[in-house]
Scaffold this active site. Structure first.
Site, PDB file in Angstrom:
ATOM      1  N   HIS B 237      31.216  45.668  31.194  1.00 55.12           N
ATOM      2  CA  HIS B 237      30.678  45.579  32.556  1.00 55.12           C
ATOM      3  C   HIS B 237      29.796  46.793  32.799  1.00 55.12           C
ATOM      4  O   HIS B 237      30.168  47.909  32.449  1.00 55.12           O
ATOM      5  CB  HIS B 237      31.839  45.546  33.556  1.00 55.12           C
ATOM      6  CG  HIS B 237      31.432  45.175  34.946  1.00 55.12           C
ATOM      7  ND1 HIS B 237      30.615  45.966  35.711  1.00 55.12           N
ATOM      8  CD2 HIS B 237      31.720  44.085  35.710  1.00 55.12           C
ATOM      9  CE1 HIS B 237      30.427  45.390  36.889  1.00 55.12           C
ATOM     10  NE2 HIS B 237      31.091  44.248  36.921  1.00 55.12           N
ATOM     11  N   ARG B 389      30.634  36.081  30.050  1.00 52.58           N
ATOM     12  CA  ARG B 389      31.141  35.479  31.277  1.00 52.58           C
ATOM     13  C   ARG B 389      30.308  35.929  32.472  1.00 52.58           C
ATOM     14  O   ARG B 389      29.947  37.101  32.573  1.00 52.58           O
ATOM     15  CB  ARG B 389      32.596  35.903  31.514  1.00 52.58           C
ATOM     16  CG  ARG B 389      33.135  35.470  32.856  1.00 52.58           C
ATOM     17  CD  ARG B 389      34.603  35.744  33.013  1.00 52.58           C
ATOM     18  NE  ARG B 389      34.946  37.134  33.211  1.00 52.58           N
ATOM     19  CZ  ARG B 389      34.869  37.769  34.391  1.00 52.58           C
ATOM     20  NH1 ARG B 389      34.437  37.138  35.474  1.00 52.58           N
ATOM     21  NH2 ARG B 389      35.222  39.034  34.484  1.00 52.58           N
TER      22      ARG B 389
HETATM   23  C1  LIG Z   1      38.663  45.616  37.791  1.00 51.31           C
HETATM   24  C2  LIG Z   1      38.420  44.157  37.569  1.00 51.31           C
HETATM   25  C3  LIG Z   1      37.704  43.419  38.500  1.00 51.31           C
HETATM   26  C4  LIG Z   1      37.476  42.058  38.306  1.00 51.31           C
HETATM   27  N1  LIG Z   1      36.763  41.358  39.249  1.00 51.31           N
HETATM   28  C5  LIG Z   1      36.600  40.031  39.070  1.00 51.31           C
HETATM   29  C6  LIG Z   1      35.922  39.251  40.057  1.00 51.31           C
HETATM   30  O1  LIG Z   1      35.488  39.747  41.088  1.00 51.31           O
HETATM   31  N2  LIG Z   1      35.773  37.927  39.845  1.00 51.31           N
HETATM   32  C7  LIG Z   1      36.254  37.326  38.722  1.00 51.31           C
HETATM   33  O2  LIG Z   1      36.119  36.119  38.594  1.00 51.31           O
HETATM   34  N3  LIG Z   1      36.916  38.037  37.777  1.00 51.31           N
HETATM   35  C8  LIG Z   1      37.102  39.362  37.930  1.00 51.31           C
HETATM   36  N4  LIG Z   1      37.775  40.075  36.971  1.00 51.31           N
HETATM   37  C9  LIG Z   1      38.402  39.365  35.849  1.00 51.31           C
HETATM   38  C10 LIG Z   1      39.684  38.715  36.306  1.00 51.31           C
HETATM   39  O3  LIG Z   1      40.270  39.468  37.335  1.00 51.31           O
HETATM   40  C11 LIG Z   1      40.709  38.586  35.197  1.00 51.31           C
HETATM   41  O4  LIG Z   1      40.102  38.059  34.064  1.00 51.31           O
HETATM   42  C12 LIG Z   1      41.827  37.649  35.619  1.00 51.31           C
HETATM   43  O5  LIG Z   1      42.382  38.070  36.842  1.00 51.31           O
HETATM   44  C13 LIG Z   1      42.907  37.528  34.573  1.00 51.31           C
HETATM   45  O6  LIG Z   1      43.994  36.795  35.114  1.00 51.31           O
HETATM   46  P1  LIG Z   1      45.205  36.338  34.216  1.00 51.31           P
HETATM   47  O7  LIG Z   1      46.106  35.565  35.097  1.00 51.31           O
HETATM   48  O8  LIG Z   1      44.681  35.673  32.998  1.00 51.31           O
HETATM   49  O9  LIG Z   1      45.896  37.701  33.730  1.00 51.31           O
HETATM   50  P2  LIG Z   1      46.501  38.959  34.519  1.00 51.31           P
HETATM   51  O10 LIG Z   1      46.287  38.883  35.973  1.00 51.31           O
HETATM   52  O11 LIG Z   1      46.046  40.154  33.807  1.00 51.31           O
HETATM   53  O12 LIG Z   1      48.053  38.787  34.311  1.00 51.31           O
HETATM   54  C14 LIG Z   1      48.671  38.974  33.084  1.00 51.31           C
HETATM   55  C15 LIG Z   1      50.141  38.738  33.268  1.00 51.31           C
HETATM   56  O13 LIG Z   1      50.777  38.662  32.007  1.00 51.31           O
HETATM   57  C16 LIG Z   1      51.962  39.399  32.023  1.00 51.31           C
HETATM   58  N5  LIG Z   1      52.238  39.788  30.644  1.00 51.31           N
HETATM   59  C17 LIG Z   1      51.423  40.392  29.756  1.00 51.31           C
HETATM   60  N6  LIG Z   1      52.055  40.557  28.584  1.00 51.31           N
HETATM   61  C18 LIG Z   1      53.281  40.034  28.742  1.00 51.31           C
HETATM   62  C19 LIG Z   1      54.412  39.895  27.884  1.00 51.31           C
HETATM   63  N7  LIG Z   1      54.409  40.354  26.632  1.00 51.31           N
HETATM   64  N8  LIG Z   1      55.512  39.318  28.382  1.00 51.31           N
HETATM   65  C20 LIG Z   1      55.564  38.879  29.646  1.00 51.31           C
HETATM   66  N9  LIG Z   1      54.533  38.982  30.491  1.00 51.31           N
HETATM   67  C21 LIG Z   1      53.410  39.546  30.041  1.00 51.31           C
HETATM   68  C22 LIG Z   1      51.712  40.524  32.987  1.00 51.31           C
HETATM   69  O14 LIG Z   1      52.923  40.985  33.503  1.00 51.31           O
HETATM   70  C23 LIG Z   1      50.879  39.816  34.044  1.00 51.31           C
HETATM   71  O15 LIG Z   1      51.730  39.196  34.980  1.00 51.31           O
HETATM   72  C24 LIG Z   1      37.979  41.435  37.151  1.00 51.31           C
HETATM   73  C25 LIG Z   1      38.709  42.170  36.222  1.00 51.31           C
HETATM   74  C26 LIG Z   1      38.920  43.530  36.405  1.00 51.31           C
HETATM   75  C27 LIG Z   1      39.657  44.282  35.364  1.00 51.31           C
END
Ligand SMILES: Cc1cc2nc3c(=O)[nH]c(=O)nc-3n(C[C@H](O)[C@H](O)[C@H](O)COP(=O)(O)OP(=O)(O)OC[C@H]3O[C@@H](n4cnc5c(N)ncnc54)[C@H](O)[C@@H]3O)c2cc1C
Ligand code: FES
Lengths: 232, 575
Positions: B237, B389
């Site tokens: 980013h 993306r």
């Molecule tokens: C700073 C930032 C800003 C962003 N802004 C945007 C935006 O404005 N718009 C957009 O579309 N995207 C944005 N993104 C991208 C987006 O937020 C993420 O890609 C998305 O939220 C990922 O969601 P997820 O549910 O896949 O994973 P996450 O929300 O990362 O959740 C991962 C989960 O897995 C669990 N976990 C991990 N390993 C294990 C394990 N071994 N055992 C059990 N549990 C585990 C964790 O506890 C957590 O609950 C941003 C990303 C960042 C970093």
């Protein structure tokens, strides 16, 4: 620069009681207190235990008592904390290990206020309308990250862990004042009980402790008033 | 301890929670998460979630799909992109009905704003498509979905870290998890598993990703013979806080922010004359890196400026309160009057566990599903993001494909029994844990991780060549070898985060190997993968997805599968 960090340690597998341990760390004044804990953990003593994830004040993992007051370790910089820093776990919740506390009662209190939108009307095709003015009424309390800094800074909570505490009230406020919600009455019934909102003695600790700058005391007062005058 | 469920969801970010809402009412579902759900990194997302609601100006889902395809540098699978963009509108409306407090227009509708790469009429100019809640959209999505899970009595196992997956008779059979509070190892028998563990940006030194984003889900699957797709595509980013990597959302440029070099020049005018600072991230990051390499970084250093000083201070306070606060807190800079030092930050994994549009994990070039295995969110690769993306498309991805995966999984478990558990199902996990706990002396985890992050940043970052990638490969191999003899200080059972970090590093190393191997073989530049020695896109040879398998000896085997094309023929990507 060099900083001395005094940390309250406790490992239930080894220790009968908690004790203080000093560490000396080379750091920069723009480092976060969390960076210092990481340096200790990664370079000096891997047994040091604390929760952390986002490292920029957004996930609520690392509330702790730093130099006597509640703060997020990732939001406090060395330049504010100084060259001699004390760190201990947040108060009023059982310590599991070092800086990690058992959050169960905290989350139970949160869950008891029904922290979710309740609206039994038929679901419309598009969004429910809400004007910026209506949104403004509860926007502040939507910022809560459930870090427990407010609740565990509250003197009433320290002496009575049945008290729901400011974080639960903040989250009730978030829904009571949301124009789309219909369960304000039920929530106010929970908050109107003995362990509810009227325990608050307006100490303002919570507002000072909130790392998200939520006007916690104001939210508590608004809920009190809503219950007393039965209007939102 | 043995638990039995119909469905297990690993991860409680946006993808896991949305899947839980879909599955939990229909089958006995457990959500396992190593962090409390509200600590998930979805909560860090700032800028917005796109959907062609057309609330403030004309828009259509086809334009959104076109932008996504083009943004992906034509590597995205178009049927999946169509589904995502079509379902986006309902997904946003559903979140609103769940209670999400979107920022509103004067007349009470969901407000929308501009974001990089999102245009009207197939690239004619920027469009207001991002639905948002100030600059804390992800926080609101995470909170709202968690709230709904509470309302629907979803069963959580908080602070349970999954370390292995059980596969028997070619089917998903369960997972093995470490209960962090007690050190107890639990086995969850289950007919279906959905992975939603998020990204793995902690492979790099400067990253916007949380400490917890270590790729555990993909790592576990990879070790159990499931391939990883398109791992070489990692998004950098453009606007991370200098040195720290903390993100300053693209919304800052959506609201009018401008990037400037040492001369004060708005350099994006040279790289993307039509949409300038709102070009897609891969292009802006390369532009910044080029400015720096050519000596136009601020004071000749490795950063440039994000300039918000010309914005209306009220807009800053209302629409960008959090990120401007980050600049004040972490840099001591007042964005209303001063420029903010920024540099590219490792941000988003386009690659991951290969799935189809129903979240089913597919394990070869013919898209053969592994029955009962699902993945969604950043740990998965559908692929809707292809080689790059677009901003706001991940929050969309996690809710759309979280729901689809959850629904398909709930349907799947209705008609099948539990697969037989392998004998001593938790034995490999216990052995792995004991091996680390029992070793008194050896390599330090912190040191090894720092070396991994350094080489990945230096050699597999924004710009790559065969030479740098060969270096990364050599370094990662060496780090992997030393990892075999890591030792930790904490040998206890209670909340052993020393142990957890050691195991997480192992996953990062395996995934780094896949990333580097895929990047070396892909002798072209496309989206987030930019090769100085092969600066052009090569559709003839590389309009295809990479699949990587992990061998027992740590070697990586590569294969490819075709991109699913659609309405939009690959064209040169200009903005
Ligand atoms: C700073 C930032 C800003 C962003 N802004 C945007 C935006 O404005 N718009 C957009 O579309 N995207 C944005 N993104 C991208 C987006 O937020 C993420 O890609 C998305 O939220 C990922 O969601 P997820 O549910 O896949 O994973 P996450 O929300 O990362 O959740 C991962 C989960 O897995 C669990 N976990 C991990 N390993 C294990 C394990 N071994 N055992 C059990 N549990 C585990 C964790 O506890 C957590 O609950 C941003 C990303 C960042 C970093
Ligand atoms: S680590 Fe997330 S709030 Fe501090």
């Amino acid at each position: 620069m060099k900083t001395t960090v005094k940390i309250k340690r406790y490992d239930p597998d080894i220790d009968d009681v908690a004790y203080w341990q000093d560490f000396e760390v080379e750091c920069d004044e723009m480092d976060r207190v969390l960076d210092i804990l990481n340096t200790i953990k990664w370079e000096q003593d891997g047994t040091l235990s604390y929760r952390r994830s986002c490292a920029h004040g957004i996930c609520g993992s690392d509330a702790m008592v730093i130099n006597g007051s509640n703060a997020l370790a990732c939001k406090m910089l060395v330049k504010e904390a100084g060259s001699s820093i004390t760190v201990e776990p947040i108060r009023g919740l059982p310590v599991v290990k070092d800086l990690i506390v058992d959050m169960e009662t905290f989350f139970d209190a949160y869950k008891s206020v029904m922290p979710y939108l309740i609206n039994d009307d038929p679901v419309p095709d598009r969004e429910r309308l809400q004007t910026p003015e209506q949104h403004e009424k509860f926007e502040d309390t939507t910022k809560c990250i459930l870090c427990a800094a407010c609740t565990t800074s509250c003197p009433i909570f320290w002496t009575n862990d049945e008290y729901l505490g400011p974080a639960a009230i903040v989250n009730a406020h978030r829904f009571i004042f949301d124009s789309r919600d219909q369960a304000g009455g039920e929530r106010m019934a929970v908050l109107g009980t003995r362990e509810g909102v009227f325990r608050c003695r307006t100490a303002f600790n919570c507002t000072e402790a909130c790392p998200r700058d939520i006007q916690v005391t104001r939210a508590v007062e608004e809920v009190k008033r809503a219950i007393l005058f039965k209007k939102i | 301890m043995l638990h039995t469920f119909d469905a297990v969801i690993v991860g409680a970010g946006g993808a896991g929670l949305r899947a839980a809402l879909a599955a939990s009412p229909r089958c006995k579902t457990a959500v396992l998460t190593k962090l409390y759900p509200t600590r998930s990194h979805t909560g860090a997302a700032q800028g917005g979630m796109c959907a062609a609601l057309a609330n403030t100006e004309e828009d259509s889902w086809e334009w959104h799909a076109f932008d996504t395809v083009k943004g992906s540098d034509y590597l995205g699978d178009q049927p999946a992109i169509d589904i995502m963009c079509k379902e986006a509108v309902d997904a946003v409306i559903e979140l609103e009905h769940f209670g999400l407090p979107f920022t509103r227009t004067e007349d009470g509708h969901i407000d929308q704003r501009r974001f990089g790469g999102h245009t009207h009429d197939h690239g004619k100019g920027p469009v207001r498509r991002a639905c948002y809640s100030a600059d804390r959209t992800g926080h609101m999505i995470l909170q709202t979905l968690y709230q709904q899970c509470l309302a629907n009595d979803v069963q959580f196992f908080d602070e349970f870290q999954v370390l292995d997956v059980l596969i028997s008779d070619g089917r998903a059979a369960g997972v093995v998890a470490l209960e962090l509070a007690t050190g107890e190892v639990h086995t969850f028998r289950s007919k279906a598993i959905l992975w939603a563990t998020g990204g793995f940006g902690r492979m790099f030194k400067v990253t916007s990703n949380a400490h917890a984003l270590t790729g555990d889900g993909p790592g576990v699957c990879f070790r159990r013979g499931i391939p990883m797709e398109d791992m070489e595509f990692f998004q950098f980013h453009p606007t991370g806080i200098y040195k720290m990597g903390i993100l300053l959302s693209e919304a800052a440029r959506g609201e009018g922010g401008i990037l400037r070099n040492d001369k004060g020049e708005r350099f994006m005018e040279r790289y993307a004359p039509t949409i300038k600072d709102l070009a897609p991230r891969d292009m802006v990051s390369r532009a910044i890196q080029t400015e720096i390499l050519e000596g136009r970084g601020i004071d000749g250093k490795d950063y440039v400026h994000l300039d918000l000083t010309h914005l209306d201070p009220e807009v800053i306070d209302e629409k960008l309160p959090d990120i401007t606060e980050f600049a004040r807190t972490y840099l001591g800079v007042e964005p209303k009057t001063e420029c903010v030092p920024i540099q590219p930050t490792a941000h988003y994994a386009m690659g991951g566990i290969p799935t189809d549009v129903d979240g089913r994990v597919v394990i070869d070039a013919n898209d053969t599903p592994l029955p009962g295995m699902y993945a969604a969110g950043e740990c998965a690769c559908v692929s809707v993001h292809g080689a790059n993306r677009l901003g706001t498309n991940s929050l969309l991805d996690i809710v759309v494909f979280g729901r689809r995966g959850g629904e398909h999984m709930a349907e799947f478990v209705q008609d099948v029994d539990h697969a037989e558990l392998p004998n001593d199902a938790d034995e490999p996990t216990r052995e792995m844990i004991d091996a680390i706990l029992d070793r008194e002396e050896g390599e330090a985890v912190g040191q090894l991780r720092a070396e991994l992050q350094q080489t990945m940043t230096d050699n597999a970052g924004v710009f790559r060549t065969d030479e740098t990638l060969a270096q990364a490969q050599e370094d990662v191999d060496e780090i992997a070898e030393r990892y075999e003899s890591i030792a930790i200080d904490d040998h206890g059972q209670t909340f052993n985060t020393d142990l957890a970090e050691a195991i997480e590093l192992g996953f990062l190393i395996d995934l780094a190997r896949a990333l580097v191997a895929g990047a070396r073989k892909r002798t072209e530049s496309r989206g987030g993968h930019s090769r100085d020695d092969y600066p052009d896109r090569d559709d003839e040879n590389f309009l295809k997805h990479t699949l990587a398998w992990l061998g027992d000896d740590g070697s990586i085997e590569l294969d490819y599968k075709p991109v699913k094309l659609g309405r939009y023929e690959p064209q040169e990507r200009k903005y």
